[in-house]
Motif scaffolding. Sequence first.
Motif, PDB file in Angstrom:
ATOM      1  N   PRO A   1       0.843  -1.204   0.000  1.00  0.00           N
ATOM      2  CA  PRO A   1       0.000   0.000   0.000  1.00  0.00           C
ATOM      3  C   PRO A   1       0.873   1.246   0.000  1.00  0.00           C
ATOM      4  CG  PRO A   1       0.034  -1.005   2.182  1.00  0.00           C
ATOM      5  CD  PRO A   1       0.772  -1.943   1.273  1.00  0.00           C
ATOM      6  N   ILE A   2       0.477   2.245  -0.764  1.00  0.00           N
ATOM      7  CA  ILE A   2       1.229   3.490  -0.883  1.00  0.00           C
ATOM      8  C   ILE A   2       0.370   4.626  -0.364  1.00  0.00           C
ATOM      9  CG2 ILE A   2       2.446   5.054  -2.434  1.00  0.00           C
ATOM     10  CD1 ILE A   2       3.721   2.300  -2.275  1.00  0.00           C
ATOM     11  N   GLY A   3       0.853   5.295   0.694  1.00  0.00           N
ATOM     12  CA  GLY A   3       0.125   6.416   1.275  1.00  0.00           C
ATOM     13  C   GLY A   3       0.843   7.722   1.007  1.00  0.00           C
ATOM     14  N   PRO A   4       0.414   8.805   1.649  1.00  0.00           N
ATOM     15  CA  PRO A   4       1.059  10.106   1.435  1.00  0.00           C
ATOM     16  C   PRO A   4       2.550  10.094   1.769  1.00  0.00           C
ATOM     17  CG  PRO A   4      -1.066  10.390   2.485  1.00  0.00           C
ATOM     18  CD  PRO A   4      -0.798   8.921   2.484  1.00  0.00           C
TER      19      PRO A   4
ATOM     20  N   ARG B   1       9.534  16.092   8.964  1.00  0.00           N
ATOM     21  CA  ARG B   1       8.604  17.178   9.289  1.00  0.00           C
ATOM     22  C   ARG B   1       8.181  17.911   8.023  1.00  0.00           C
ATOM     23  NH1 ARG B   1       8.100  22.483   9.993  1.00  0.00           N
ATOM     24  NH2 ARG B   1      10.185  22.913   9.172  1.00  0.00           N
ATOM     25  N   LEU B   2       9.149  18.183   7.139  1.00  0.00           N
ATOM     26  CA  LEU B   2       8.823  18.849   5.881  1.00  0.00           C
ATOM     27  C   LEU B   2       7.944  17.962   5.001  1.00  0.00           C
ATOM     28  CD1 LEU B   2      12.274  20.438   4.940  1.00  0.00           C
ATOM     29  CD2 LEU B   2      10.277  21.584   5.919  1.00  0.00           C
ATOM     30  N   ALA B   3       8.217  16.664   5.008  1.00  0.00           N
ATOM     31  CA  ALA B   3       7.406  15.745   4.209  1.00  0.00           C
ATOM     32  C   ALA B   3       5.958  15.737   4.689  1.00  0.00           C
ATOM     33  CB  ALA B   3       7.998  14.342   4.265  1.00  0.00           C
ATOM     34  N   LEU B   4       5.761  15.668   5.997  1.00  0.00           N
ATOM     35  CA  LEU B   4       4.401  15.663   6.532  1.00  0.00           C
ATOM     36  C   LEU B   4       3.709  16.991   6.271  1.00  0.00           C
ATOM     37  CD1 LEU B   4       5.043  13.794   9.896  1.00  0.00           C
ATOM     38  CD2 LEU B   4       3.728  12.960   7.945  1.00  0.00           C
ATOM     39  N   LEU B   5       4.463  18.082   6.331  1.00  0.00           N
ATOM     40  CA  LEU B   5       3.896  19.400   6.049  1.00  0.00           C
ATOM     41  C   LEU B   5       3.433  19.481   4.603  1.00  0.00           C
ATOM     42  CD1 LEU B   5       3.435  22.425   6.860  1.00  0.00           C
ATOM     43  CD2 LEU B   5       5.765  22.854   6.056  1.00  0.00           C
ATOM     44  N   SER B   6       4.274  19.060   3.673  1.00  0.00           N
ATOM     45  CA  SER B   6       3.940  19.139   2.256  1.00  0.00           C
ATOM     46  C   SER B   6       2.904  18.092   1.854  1.00  0.00           C
ATOM     47  CB  SER B   6       5.204  18.969   1.404  1.00  0.00           C
ATOM     48  OG  SER B   6       6.147  19.983   1.687  1.00  0.00           O
TER      49      SER B   6
ATOM     50  N   LEU C   1       4.617   7.429  14.222  1.00  0.00           N
ATOM     51  CA  LEU C   1       4.387   8.806  13.806  1.00  0.00           C
ATOM     52  C   LEU C   1       3.152   8.878  12.926  1.00  0.00           C
ATOM     53  CD1 LEU C   1       5.657  11.614  14.115  1.00  0.00           C
ATOM     54  CD2 LEU C   1       6.921  11.187  11.998  1.00  0.00           C
ATOM     55  N   GLU C   2       2.179   9.666  13.338  1.00  0.00           N
ATOM     56  CA  GLU C   2       0.933   9.766  12.593  1.00  0.00           C
ATOM     57  C   GLU C   2       1.196  10.355  11.207  1.00  0.00           C
ATOM     58  OE1 GLU C   2      -3.556  11.710  13.049  1.00  0.00           O
ATOM     59  OE2 GLU C   2      -2.040  11.988  14.603  1.00  0.00           O
ATOM     60  N   GLY C   3       0.623   9.714  10.193  1.00  0.00           N
ATOM     61  CA  GLY C   3       0.778  10.182   8.824  1.00  0.00           C
ATOM     62  C   GLY C   3       1.885   9.492   8.061  1.00  0.00           C
ATOM     63  N   VAL C   4       2.687   8.643   8.731  1.00  0.00           N
ATOM     64  CA  VAL C   4       3.781   7.934   8.078  1.00  0.00           C
ATOM     65  C   VAL C   4       3.483   6.431   8.081  1.00  0.00           C
ATOM     66  CG1 VAL C   4       6.244   7.377   8.144  1.00  0.00           C
ATOM     67  CG2 VAL C   4       5.461   9.668   8.783  1.00  0.00           C
TER      68      VAL C   4
END
Length: 408
Positions: free
Chosen positions: A57-60, A370-375, A398-401
């Motif tokens: 699976p590929i996420g953000p 941090r920059l990756a999650l921001l973008s 880490l939420e979002g990763v």
Amino acid sequence: MVAAARATAATDAETLVPAQAAPRSARPAGPAQRHARPVITELRLSAFGRHRGAAFPIGPVTLFAGPSGSGKSQVLDAYAALAGLGAGATLEEAFPDPAARIPERAVPDAQQRRGFRLGCTVDGPAGPVRLDLAVQAEPTLRIAGERLSQDGQVLFATALRDPGRRSVQAAWLTGGAVGVTRAPLPDDRLGTALLPLRVAGSTAGQRKVLAAAEQVIVALRSVFACDPRPDRMRAPVPQGAGRLLGDCANLADVLRRTRHECGTRHALLAEAARTGCAGPVAALDVRVHEGGGAVTAVLDRGPGRPATELARLGAGELRFLALALVLLTGPGVLDMDPAAELLSAQQALTVLADGLDRGLDARQGGELLRLALLSCGRGHVRLVAAVGEGTAAATRRLEGVSVVDLSP
């Protein structure tokens, strides 16, 4: 393996049935789940290198982790190859060393043929669409079979009918009285990428095929593979278009451009440099050499302090700055050719980074994430990267990763 894949593709090209049993991941998402921009949501390596029947699976933000030899680079190579094919590359350009992709101990058939298989699912306004590809690597490199399907319905398929000809027999859904259209296509290019040139879109069936094909191509072309090479980033570079190369050798020229054209993003990069570079950083600047030719990037250390040329920075600092720039910019600043049929705001850039944390310390790696999650949180950028086990351990909760562990 390839012979079986070819037989399957031949059957699909003959029938293009309207209602086959669909894999669960291929069923359309509901309106709330559907992606507004075409993105790859799953990468499949059913027989590719060391990977067998794998579906990732590929996420953000997706990080592949595992020990050396676990296949992290192979996953990113497969993703990059599909992206290249979607952009019009030939098989030889997408797979310069095809023999290395053949599964170990794969047994050739009676005609001494061996190969590999890969595919992906692309979600977007048209719903999830599957692309599956079987490649014959030996004795000659060619496509053995290709299939584009949605909700269990095969929309387009190719089959290698005559090994003596450099073409495949293609068939796509037409609808109406004709039902299916058949035509030969080159055996060294992705047929899905050629469909917009061959399908008129005059029937409902053709329009469905076009919508699926264009969604896949938009997602595949919105990919930038990045592997900064500090040894190539230290020398002055000539002024040019200011589009960042994959090895980031022209970083100084791109910083010259972003300083003048992308003030907000340039300021964000300077802010990141304060975390990722040793010593005080007031700003990122460039010096134009005498005669207006080459440019050199420098770190402005503030009033009363001499600036530091990027050539004097460590390899980790240079890699950090290059990767941070990639995450903070977009297709207009990167050396890539995104699909022209959609505005850039309707596309999601996917950054591929093999060895994202290579040569970086924990502070630099944390700032990049941090920059990756921001973008990526805004939906315009996605990150698919291979990382070391230390980075993976620090980001598992880490939420979002999403961390994909390839450990045996």
